[in-house]
Design a protein around this motif. Sequence first.
Motif, short mmCIF file in Angstrom:
data_model
loop_
_atom_site.label_atom_id
_atom_site.label_comp_id
_atom_site.label_asym_id
_atom_site.label_seq_id
_atom_site.Cartn_x
_atom_site.Cartn_y
_atom_site.Cartn_z
N ASN A 1 73.84 -42.63 63.46
CA ASN A 1 73.29 -44.00 63.68
C ASN A 1 74.11 -44.98 62.78
O ASN A 1 73.68 -46.26 62.60
N ALA A 2 75.30 -44.69 62.20
CA ALA A 2 76.17 -45.32 61.61
C ALA A 2 77.50 -44.71 61.45
O ALA A 2 77.43 -43.28 61.92
N GLU A 3 78.70 -45.31 61.06
CA GLU A 3 79.69 -44.65 60.89
C GLU A 3 79.87 -43.93 59.60
O GLU A 3 79.09 -44.30 58.55
N HIS A 4 80.28 -43.08 59.66
CA HIS A 4 80.41 -42.00 58.12
C HIS A 4 81.28 -43.10 57.18
O HIS A 4 82.23 -43.53 57.31
N GLY A 5 80.63 -42.97 56.21
CA GLY A 5 81.21 -43.81 54.95
C GLY A 5 80.48 -45.27 54.97
O GLY A 5 80.95 -45.99 54.02
N ALA A 6 79.88 -45.61 55.98
CA ALA A 6 79.59 -47.09 56.04
C ALA A 6 78.45 -47.50 55.00
O ALA A 6 78.58 -48.72 54.67
N ARG A 7 77.44 -46.75 54.86
CA ARG A 7 76.49 -47.16 53.82
C ARG A 7 75.68 -45.83 53.12
O ARG A 7 75.64 -44.71 53.98
N PHE A 8 75.08 -46.13 52.22
CA PHE A 8 74.24 -45.06 51.70
C PHE A 8 72.65 -45.13 52.30
O PHE A 8 72.35 -46.22 52.78
N ASN A 9 72.41 -43.89 52.70
CA ASN A 9 71.06 -43.74 53.31
C ASN A 9 70.54 -42.61 53.03
O ASN A 9 71.10 -41.42 53.14
N TYR A 10 69.35 -42.18 52.21
CA TYR A 10 69.10 -41.06 51.37
C TYR A 10 68.39 -40.30 52.58
O TYR A 10 67.60 -40.58 53.06
N ARG A 11 68.97 -38.90 52.56
CA ARG A 11 68.64 -37.99 53.51
C ARG A 11 68.69 -36.65 52.82
O ARG A 11 69.89 -36.14 52.46
N SER A 12 67.68 -35.78 52.72
CA SER A 12 67.66 -34.51 52.04
C SER A 12 68.75 -33.63 52.30
O SER A 12 69.10 -32.88 51.72
N ILE A 13 68.54 -33.45 53.74
CA ILE A 13 69.25 -32.36 54.27
C ILE A 13 70.70 -32.47 54.01
O ILE A 13 71.40 -31.49 54.11
N GLU A 14 71.50 -33.51 53.45
CA GLU A 14 72.70 -33.58 53.12
C GLU A 14 73.20 -32.64 51.97
O GLU A 14 74.17 -31.93 51.93
N THR A 15 72.05 -32.40 51.13
CA THR A 15 72.40 -31.42 49.86
C THR A 15 72.31 -30.10 50.55
O THR A 15 73.06 -29.19 49.92
N ASP A 16 71.50 -29.68 51.26
CA ASP A 16 71.54 -28.35 52.09
C ASP A 16 73.06 -27.99 52.62
O ASP A 16 73.52 -26.80 52.74
N VAL A 17 73.34 -29.18 53.36
CA VAL A 17 74.93 -29.08 54.15
C VAL A 17 75.89 -28.68 52.95
O VAL A 17 76.44 -27.87 52.92
N LEU A 18 75.78 -29.30 51.78
CA LEU A 18 76.80 -29.06 50.52
C LEU A 18 76.43 -27.36 50.09
O LEU A 18 77.44 -26.85 50.01
N ALA A 19 75.18 -27.20 50.05
CA ALA A 19 74.83 -25.68 49.64
C ALA A 19 75.53 -24.56 50.67
O ALA A 19 75.94 -23.57 50.02
N PHE A 20 75.37 -25.00 51.76
CA PHE A 20 76.08 -24.07 52.73
C PHE A 20 77.36 -23.74 52.68
O PHE A 20 77.82 -23.04 52.70
N VAL A 21 77.99 -25.12 52.49
CA VAL A 21 79.57 -25.08 51.97
C VAL A 21 79.95 -24.34 50.81
O VAL A 21 80.72 -23.46 50.82
N ALA A 22 79.02 -24.40 49.82
CA ALA A 22 79.37 -23.82 48.56
C ALA A 22 79.20 -21.96 48.82
O ALA A 22 79.84 -21.28 48.16
N GLU A 23 78.16 -21.78 49.61
CA GLU A 23 77.90 -20.26 50.05
C GLU A 23 78.96 -19.81 50.79
O GLU A 23 79.52 -18.66 50.42
N ARG A 24 79.71 -20.79 51.91
CA ARG A 24 80.43 -20.12 52.51
C ARG A 24 81.86 -20.00 51.80
O ARG A 24 82.46 -18.93 51.74
N VAL A 25 82.15 -20.86 50.68
CA VAL A 25 83.50 -20.75 50.27
C VAL A 25 83.44 -19.61 48.92
O VAL A 25 84.49 -19.11 48.63
N THR A 26 82.29 -19.27 48.59
CA THR A 26 82.31 -18.34 47.49
C THR A 26 81.71 -16.89 47.94
O THR A 26 82.01 -15.82 47.22
N GLY A 27 81.04 -16.66 49.20
CA GLY A 27 80.40 -15.64 49.72
C GLY A 27 79.45 -15.18 48.72
O GLY A 27 78.99 -14.04 49.05
N GLN A 28 78.83 -16.19 48.18
CA GLN A 28 77.59 -15.71 47.40
C GLN A 28 76.33 -16.84 47.70
O GLN A 28 76.51 -17.75 48.18
N ARG A 29 75.13 -16.28 47.54
CA ARG A 29 73.97 -17.26 47.75
C ARG A 29 73.72 -18.29 46.80
O ARG A 29 74.13 -18.03 45.45
#
Length: 392
Positions: A208-236
């Motif tokens: 509903n906006a361009e990436h980077g256009a504005r701050f909008n608090y969404r909890s699920i963003e943190t989970d995306v980051l956590a899955f990135v961390a798990e993927r690059v390290t192979g750890q939970r």
Amino acid sequence: MTTAAPHSPRIPRADWDRPPHNRWAFHHIREILPTAEVWRGSGPVSALPRRPFRLDDVRFQAARGELTIRQFLDDSFTDGFIVLKDGAIVFERYMNGMTERSAHLSQSVAKSLTGALIGILSHRGALDPNGLVTDYLPELKATGYDGATLQQILDMSSGVAYDETYTDPFSDVGQTDVASGWKPKPAGDTRAWPRSIWQQILGLKQCNAEHGARFNYRSIETDVLAFVAERVTGQRLPQLISAEIWQKLGCEENSYYTVDAEGYALADGGFNATLRDYARFGLMIAQDGVIDGRQVVPAAWIAETRRGDPDQFDADYRATMPFGAYRNQFWLPDYRGRATNCLGVFGQWIHADPDTGIVIVKLSSWPDFLDDARFVEQEAACAAVKRALVHA
């Protein structure tokens, strides 16, 4: 003769986080939800010496009149409150049945732990915040996250549509409650609901906006980051937080995360720890990533975290933080200074100020998810505590 079990549980499964149940539930999560341990390790506990200072009678002006810190704590559904000055405990208070060993739910304070973890991995070259999230999670090319950078997700400025209306069980965050295992589906609803956090992320197709256009608090963003961390390290996530942060902080107690049906630890709000160990995390942030001589989080990452863009905020956020900003999963209460906040619904709060050497942690069980009046009063109490200690 046997006695039948009661027909209803002590804590209603769908309402454990609502009043009055949250007053007990927030420091008894292991008795309600499945969890995964974050081991403190076998190393020594980092010392927090005691230099008591009487803060109870410190006064400050609030919207409802002049208050003392004692009145503020009594009136704001406090479970635990601690203040550090230059690494020493000057004030510590447990209320509402919480003890020094009680692990308390952090809600969105947990997001800052994930932000710190991403900083550690970035410093090692395991990931690049300026890289696309799909470089690490190619499955997200079929979602609204296609084209978003990790930095935009760290700053919650992706354009992905996600409704964070806590009081609506059918909102996106309401679906997160179900996907994470925190809540059952609303009674009588026959629609397909995500069975895990990963499944919910894969279902976020719209922007509903361009990436980077504005701050909008969404909890699920943190989970995306956590899955990135798990993927690059192979750890939970629990193992990563244990090895990279909790053990290095010299924490007193193990902590833990709530987990979903697939064993994923809820990065956006499922972390639980003791009051003093939260204070150790805040102290490390205030000391440019260092505690007991150990560099836990890179100093450059902490410095960059203190450089938020206030122009990303809209009027809703400026109502309580006129000079606020958000960066790397931390709140900046005033972008003109260097203090950071970790904030969670129902009144969870870590304040870390490197310029005064003051760290404040308040764990609460407010009756409401958000309360602007309580938040503003909390900020006034924070300022009063800092004035009292700086001018002592």
